[in-house]
Design a protein around this motif. Structure first.
Motif, PDB file in Angstrom:
ATOM      1  N   GLN A   1       0.736  -1.197   0.026  1.00 38.85           N
ATOM      2  CA  GLN A   1      -0.110  -0.001   0.025  1.00 38.85           C
ATOM      3  C   GLN A   1       0.805   1.206  -0.041  1.00 38.85           C
ATOM      4  OE1 GLN A   1      -2.503   0.306   3.309  1.00 38.85           O
ATOM      5  NE2 GLN A   1      -3.702   2.017   2.579  1.00 38.85           N
ATOM      6  N   PRO A   2       1.723   1.506  -1.179  1.00 41.88           N
ATOM      7  CA  PRO A   2       2.545   2.479  -1.066  1.00 41.88           C
ATOM      8  C   PRO A   2       1.911   3.876  -0.944  1.00 41.88           C
ATOM      9  CG  PRO A   2       2.563   1.614  -3.279  1.00 41.88           C
ATOM     10  CD  PRO A   2       1.723   0.634  -2.420  1.00 41.88           C
ATOM     11  N   ILE A   3       2.665   4.845  -0.456  1.00 42.56           N
ATOM     12  CA  ILE A   3       2.291   6.183  -0.574  1.00 42.56           C
ATOM     13  C   ILE A   3       3.285   7.207  -0.797  1.00 42.56           C
ATOM     14  CG2 ILE A   3       3.148   6.658   2.017  1.00 42.56           C
ATOM     15  CD1 ILE A   3       0.549   7.984   2.778  1.00 42.56           C
ATOM     16  N   GLU A   4       2.748   8.303  -1.248  1.00 42.55           N
ATOM     17  CA  GLU A   4       3.529   9.430  -1.759  1.00 42.55           C
ATOM     18  C   GLU A   4       4.375  10.068  -0.627  1.00 42.55           C
ATOM     19  OE1 GLU A   4       5.865  11.810  -3.597  1.00 42.55           O
ATOM     20  OE2 GLU A   4       4.655  10.510  -4.763  1.00 42.55           O
TER      21      GLU A   4
ATOM     22  N   GLY B   1      -1.305   4.620   1.781  1.00 41.79           N
ATOM     23  CA  GLY B   1      -1.563   5.059   0.439  1.00 41.79           C
ATOM     24  C   GLY B   1      -2.888   4.851   0.031  1.00 41.79           C
ATOM     25  N   PRO B   2      -3.363   5.217  -1.217  1.00 43.80           N
ATOM     26  CA  PRO B   2      -4.630   5.263  -1.720  1.00 43.80           C
ATOM     27  C   PRO B   2      -5.067   3.872  -2.161  1.00 43.80           C
ATOM     28  CG  PRO B   2      -3.384   6.098  -3.489  1.00 43.80           C
ATOM     29  CD  PRO B   2      -2.291   5.964  -2.112  1.00 43.80           C
ATOM     30  N   GLN B   3      -4.108   2.805  -2.546  1.00 45.95           N
ATOM     31  CA  GLN B   3      -4.344   1.594  -3.000  1.00 45.95           C
ATOM     32  C   GLN B   3      -3.753   0.466  -2.454  1.00 45.95           C
ATOM     33  OE1 GLN B   3      -3.116   2.241  -6.927  1.00 45.95           O
ATOM     34  NE2 GLN B   3      -5.249   3.006  -7.903  1.00 45.95           N
ATOM     35  N   VAL B   4      -4.406  -0.659  -2.133  1.00 43.61           N
ATOM     36  CA  VAL B   4      -3.810  -1.981  -1.594  1.00 43.61           C
ATOM     37  C   VAL B   4      -3.589  -2.696  -3.052  1.00 43.61           C
ATOM     38  CG1 VAL B   4      -3.988  -3.946  -0.449  1.00 43.61           C
ATOM     39  CG2 VAL B   4      -4.698  -1.944   0.316  1.00 43.61           C
ATOM     40  N   ARG B   5      -2.217  -3.000  -3.433  1.00 43.06           N
ATOM     41  CA  ARG B   5      -2.100  -3.527  -4.614  1.00 43.06           C
ATOM     42  C   ARG B   5      -1.208  -4.766  -4.126  1.00 43.06           C
ATOM     43  NH1 ARG B   5      -1.101   0.686  -8.502  1.00 43.06           N
ATOM     44  NH2 ARG B   5      -0.490  -0.837  -9.804  1.00 43.06           N
TER      45      ARG B   5
ATOM     46  N   VAL C   1      -5.528   7.500   3.359  1.00 48.06           N
ATOM     47  CA  VAL C   1      -5.751   8.875   3.138  1.00 48.06           C
ATOM     48  C   VAL C   1      -4.919   9.394   1.936  1.00 48.06           C
ATOM     49  CG1 VAL C   1      -6.689   9.213   5.392  1.00 48.06           C
ATOM     50  CG2 VAL C   1      -4.380   9.500   4.963  1.00 48.06           C
ATOM     51  N   GLY C   2      -3.950   8.663   1.528  1.00 45.65           N
ATOM     52  CA  GLY C   2      -3.122   9.191   0.374  1.00 45.65           C
ATOM     53  C   GLY C   2      -3.703   9.268  -0.738  1.00 45.65           C
TER      54      GLY C   2
END
Length: 250
Positions: free
Chosen positions: A156-159, A184-188, A233-234
């Motif tokens: 779930q990477p974030i900026e 981050g906004p997406q779980v991938r 919340v990213g």
């Protein structure tokens, strides 16, 4: 405005935090092993640390080393912060440090506990992994024509810039204790992140999911390092990060 010191202030996150706080009018000090006039190795401490903290109201502790030494560095920083009567110690940590039995995560959790028990005003923010870290890992893995990936592991990477904004806001406020995690906004799946990286870099590689073993792998596979949906919340996606990075190279 406050006098704020950022440890690891020349790093990926610390540099952005420093820029944001300086733009808001705070007097900034950057502490790292090579950043003068406050060049200090936190793992060894020394009188330079007391000098750096004199008159400081808030410390943002971004310095970290996956190869070890974080707990010793925290001990030196906390002791010096007490001597300097620092009012607020803000620490950046990682989602899942209390659930994933990985050595670096255990060290981050140990630092959290030291800060909580320090007697100082404190704030701890946990976030998911930065896009930069995921890209670095994939860059190393994709050097080979066959890319082994941990099977079934989500991420779930974030900026990092969004994390810097949050840290700067927390640094400008009073101690808040453990604040809500930030994801981050997406779980991938890691495979989908690898495919996005290959598309962005124009490479073709064979991706091979590899089942691993042990408690650390089980915890990552179970998603212990992810946030619940309300803390995702990213805004910036991994593809956004890759497109921006490609634009910088043009």
């Amino acid at each position: 405005m406050a006098t704020i010191l950022v440890t690891g202030g020349t790093g990926t996150l610390g540099r952005l935090v420093t820029e944001r706080l300086r733009a808001d009018g705070h007097e900034m000090r950057v502490l790292s092993r090579s950043s003068r006039p406050y060049a200090v190795d936190l793992r060894t401490g020394g009188p330079g640390l007391d000098t750096a903290l004199t008159g400081v109201e808030t410390v943002v502790h971004c310095a970290s080393n996956p190869r070890g030494g974080d707990e010793r560095a925290a001990d030196h920083l906390i002791a010096a912060a007490r001597r300097a009567d620092v009012g607020h110690l803000l620490y950046i940590s990682i989602v899942g440090v209390d659930e994933v039995p990985y050595g670096y995560y255990r060290s981050k959790l140990a630092v959290e506990r030291r800060i909580e028990e320090s007697g100082l005003g404190w704030t701890v923010l946990r976030t998911t992994q930065f896009h930069d870290l995921v890209a670095s890992a994939l860059r190393a893995l994709t050097r080979s024509p066959v890319v082994p990936l941990p099977a079934g592991v989500p991420d779930q990477p974030i900026e990092v810039a969004e994390v810097a904004d949050r840290l700067a806001g927390l640094a400008a406020g009073p101690p808040a204790g453990r604040v809500p995690d930030m994801g981050g906004p997406q779980v991938r799946s890691f495979e989908s992140l690898a495919r996005a990286y290959l598309r962005a870099t124009g490479r073709r590689r064979a991706l091979v999911p590899v089942p691993l073993f042990g408690s650390t792998y089980r915890a990552f596979r179970a998603g212990a390092h992810l946030t619940p949906p309300e803390q995702a919340v990213g805004k910036g996606t991994f593809e956004d990060y890759l497109a921006r990075r490609a634009g910088r190279r043009e």
